[in-house]
Scaffold this motif. Sequence first.
Motif, short mmCIF file in Angstrom:
data_model
loop_
_atom_site.label_atom_id
_atom_site.label_comp_id
_atom_site.label_asym_id
_atom_site.label_seq_id
_atom_site.Cartn_x
_atom_site.Cartn_y
_atom_site.Cartn_z
N SER A 424 0.85 -1.20 0.00
CA SER A 424 0.00 0.00 0.00
C SER A 424 0.88 1.24 0.00
O SER A 424 1.95 1.25 0.61
CB SER A 424 -0.90 0.03 1.23
N TYR A 425 0.42 2.28 -0.70
CA TYR A 425 1.15 3.54 -0.68
C TYR A 425 0.15 4.69 -0.70
O TYR A 425 -1.00 4.56 -1.13
CB TYR A 425 2.11 3.65 -1.88
N LYS A 426 0.60 5.83 -0.19
CA LYS A 426 -0.22 7.03 -0.16
C LYS A 426 0.21 7.94 -1.31
O LYS A 426 1.39 8.26 -1.46
CB LYS A 426 -0.03 7.75 1.18
N ASP A 427 -0.75 8.32 -2.14
CA ASP A 427 -0.50 9.30 -3.19
C ASP A 427 -0.32 10.66 -2.52
O ASP A 427 -1.26 11.22 -1.94
CB ASP A 427 -1.68 9.33 -4.16
N ARG A 428 0.89 11.19 -2.57
CA ARG A 428 1.19 12.41 -1.84
C ARG A 428 0.58 13.66 -2.46
O ARG A 428 0.63 14.75 -1.88
CB ARG A 428 2.71 12.57 -1.71
N VAL A 429 -0.01 13.53 -3.64
CA VAL A 429 -0.70 14.65 -4.29
C VAL A 429 -2.18 14.65 -3.90
O VAL A 429 -2.72 15.67 -3.43
CB VAL A 429 -0.55 14.59 -5.82
N SER A 430 -2.83 13.51 -4.06
CA SER A 430 -4.26 13.43 -3.78
C SER A 430 -4.58 13.02 -2.35
O SER A 430 -5.70 13.21 -1.86
CB SER A 430 -4.92 12.42 -4.73
N GLY A 431 -3.60 12.42 -1.66
CA GLY A 431 -3.83 11.92 -0.32
C GLY A 431 -4.50 10.55 -0.29
O GLY A 431 -4.72 9.98 0.79
N GLU A 432 -4.80 10.00 -1.44
CA GLU A 432 -5.49 8.72 -1.53
C GLU A 432 -4.53 7.56 -1.26
O GLU A 432 -3.36 7.59 -1.66
CB GLU A 432 -6.09 8.58 -2.94
N THR A 433 -5.01 6.54 -0.55
CA THR A 433 -4.24 5.32 -0.33
C THR A 433 -4.56 4.31 -1.41
O THR A 433 -5.75 4.04 -1.70
CB THR A 433 -4.54 4.72 1.06
N LYS A 434 -3.52 3.75 -2.02
CA LYS A 434 -3.70 2.80 -3.12
C LYS A 434 -2.97 1.50 -2.81
O LYS A 434 -2.09 1.45 -1.95
CB LYS A 434 -3.18 3.41 -4.43
N HIS A 435 -3.35 0.45 -3.53
CA HIS A 435 -2.80 -0.89 -3.27
C HIS A 435 -2.26 -1.48 -4.57
O HIS A 435 -2.85 -1.29 -5.65
CB HIS A 435 -3.89 -1.80 -2.70
N VAL A 436 -1.14 -2.20 -4.47
CA VAL A 436 -0.56 -2.91 -5.61
C VAL A 436 -0.41 -4.38 -5.24
O VAL A 436 0.17 -4.70 -4.19
CB VAL A 436 0.83 -2.33 -5.99
N ASP A 437 -0.96 -5.27 -6.07
CA ASP A 437 -0.76 -6.70 -5.86
C ASP A 437 0.61 -7.10 -6.41
O ASP A 437 0.93 -6.78 -7.58
CB ASP A 437 -1.85 -7.51 -6.57
N LEU A 438 1.40 -7.79 -5.61
CA LEU A 438 2.73 -8.22 -6.05
C LEU A 438 3.24 -9.31 -5.12
O LEU A 438 2.60 -9.64 -4.11
CB LEU A 438 3.71 -7.04 -6.10
N GLU A 439 4.40 -9.86 -5.46
CA GLU A 439 4.94 -10.98 -4.69
C GLU A 439 6.33 -10.70 -4.13
O GLU A 439 6.91 -11.56 -3.45
CB GLU A 439 4.96 -12.24 -5.55
N GLY A 440 6.85 -9.52 -4.40
CA GLY A 440 8.17 -9.18 -3.86
C GLY A 440 8.36 -7.68 -3.80
O GLY A 440 7.82 -6.94 -4.62
N VAL A 441 9.14 -7.23 -2.81
CA VAL A 441 9.45 -5.81 -2.64
C VAL A 441 10.96 -5.68 -2.44
O VAL A 441 11.52 -6.25 -1.50
CB VAL A 441 8.71 -5.20 -1.44
N PHE A 442 11.60 -4.93 -3.32
CA PHE A 442 13.04 -4.69 -3.22
C PHE A 442 13.25 -3.24 -2.77
O PHE A 442 12.81 -2.31 -3.45
CB PHE A 442 13.72 -4.93 -4.57
N ILE A 443 13.90 -3.07 -1.62
CA ILE A 443 14.06 -1.74 -1.02
C ILE A 443 15.44 -1.19 -1.34
O ILE A 443 16.46 -1.81 -1.02
CB ILE A 443 13.83 -1.83 0.50
N GLN A 444 15.45 -0.01 -1.97
CA GLN A 444 16.69 0.60 -2.44
C GLN A 444 16.64 2.11 -2.16
O GLN A 444 16.52 2.92 -3.08
CB GLN A 444 16.87 0.36 -3.94
N ILE A 445 16.74 2.49 -0.89
CA ILE A 445 16.58 3.91 -0.53
C ILE A 445 17.82 4.47 0.17
O ILE A 445 17.72 5.38 0.98
CB ILE A 445 15.33 4.12 0.34
N GLY A 446 18.98 3.92 -0.12
CA GLY A 446 20.19 4.50 0.42
C GLY A 446 20.72 3.76 1.64
O GLY A 446 20.34 2.62 1.91
#
Length: 528
Positions: A424-446
Amino acid sequence: MLDASLKTQLQAYLERVTQPIELVAYLDDGAKSRELRELLNEIEQLSGKITLAEGNTEGARVPSFDIKRVGTDISVRFAGIPLGHEFTSLVLALLQVGGHPIKLEESVIEQIRNLPGDYHFETYFSLSCQNCPDVVQALNTMSVINPRIRHVAIDGALFQKEVEARQIMSVPTMFLNDAQFGQGRSGVEEILAKLDTGAAGRKAEELNAREPFDVLIVGGGPAGAAAAVYAARKGIRTGVVAERFGGQVLDTMAIENFISVKETEGPKFAAALEEHVRAYDVDIMNLQRATKLTQGDLIEIELENGAVLKGKTVILSTGARWREINVPGEQEYRGRGVAYCPHCDGPLFKGKAVAVIGGGNSGVEAAIDLAGVVRHVTLIEFGEALRADDVLQRKLRSLPNVDIIVSAQTTEIHGDDKKVNGLSYKDRVSGETKHVDLEGVFIQIGLVPNTEWLKNSPVKLSRHGEIEVDARGQTSVPGVFAAGDVTTVPYKQIIIAAGEGAKSALSAFDHLIRTSAPAEQAAEAVTA
């Protein structure tokens, strides 16, 4: 299968085989079995001490093969075709089973021989994983030393049903006697520490007996290694205590910007660092985590096992690690769909949908790499635009199976209690919470500096947790220096860390000279 150059190199290695070897193959009529048969035939033709036979496939993984020392119980097994990063593992297994001496300290070899009980290890690897060979080679080596230790190295991409049944979503993953034993890079000593429960206490006693060092370096990455070489060349008593020698370099796939080295891989570079340091009289104390720094007549470093090391000067080079996003689900599903190394774990997500969090160079490079393996990639960036280099952005946008979402704040990683199934992620423009179906998350934020253990120490940290240093690498504590990614020095690059490590060693040496000079002059005045 093997090109002419590789055959020539392998034949030269196989001349070191002193004991007869039998390769026992478990094959069927499939394409992968044909490939493995071709590889094993070529190996057999390269040495008169190697013979090839086919075994009964009932109950065996297909394709797979054993490397056996004839007339003994010594053997190792590969399930799959060990090329790519695992070709070195294959060569070492052939040499070690074939009687070539094992390069371990005699005390470690004896510890392996004396392990009680029987151990059946299974390691799942991927051919693109730079961390996997360390585990495969460690367990193969242990099985050659002690035949009561059995090991099979399994290519997860070829045995997908096993991977799915065992819920394996990160490599390397080790099983011992059918129970999960560990994940991630491990060497012989790390595995031994888990099997031999009394080893930590014995090691603590041994470390406590060390005399104070002139320079004690905490951390064994490029900065720590360079500091060790420069300090040792001054002829002073030098020690390196590290959680894992090589540091974050071990998790780096390709290195193409270290001047004079056109290209190499992280583990190879780390091995070269250690080899260089060991060429000098440096006391390397590996697999030891520092937990406390105390300022006094000598600087004391307390370790997790309770041991205390002392130094007239100390160089802190504990580096950094992947930054976490700290949302619900990240820790719960780490290794079960949440990953940080696309090169290692990407092949396990073949044909699946994944997300990459982070729009800098690392995130975009990860998305590009994954797009060639997985069914679909969704790249999620917190900011209003991607931050990666233009050339990488153009490549990413040219890929048909990639979606890019910007101005998005990841709020939760979802799963079914076994593995990841969405985000789940929050659209920082609209404020809406959205969902993505997936099977893996790769974190690359420094990166985040490894300084938690210093937060209650006299060493001053920046608001980002980095160690504050001056132009000489001096910290807020006299005699304590710091170098590399753990410091406030900008641009976290291997070559910069190495240079800062060298600088800190020269600064520590200068400090030793200046702080000892007055006492010596006073002694001369009294005798006069």
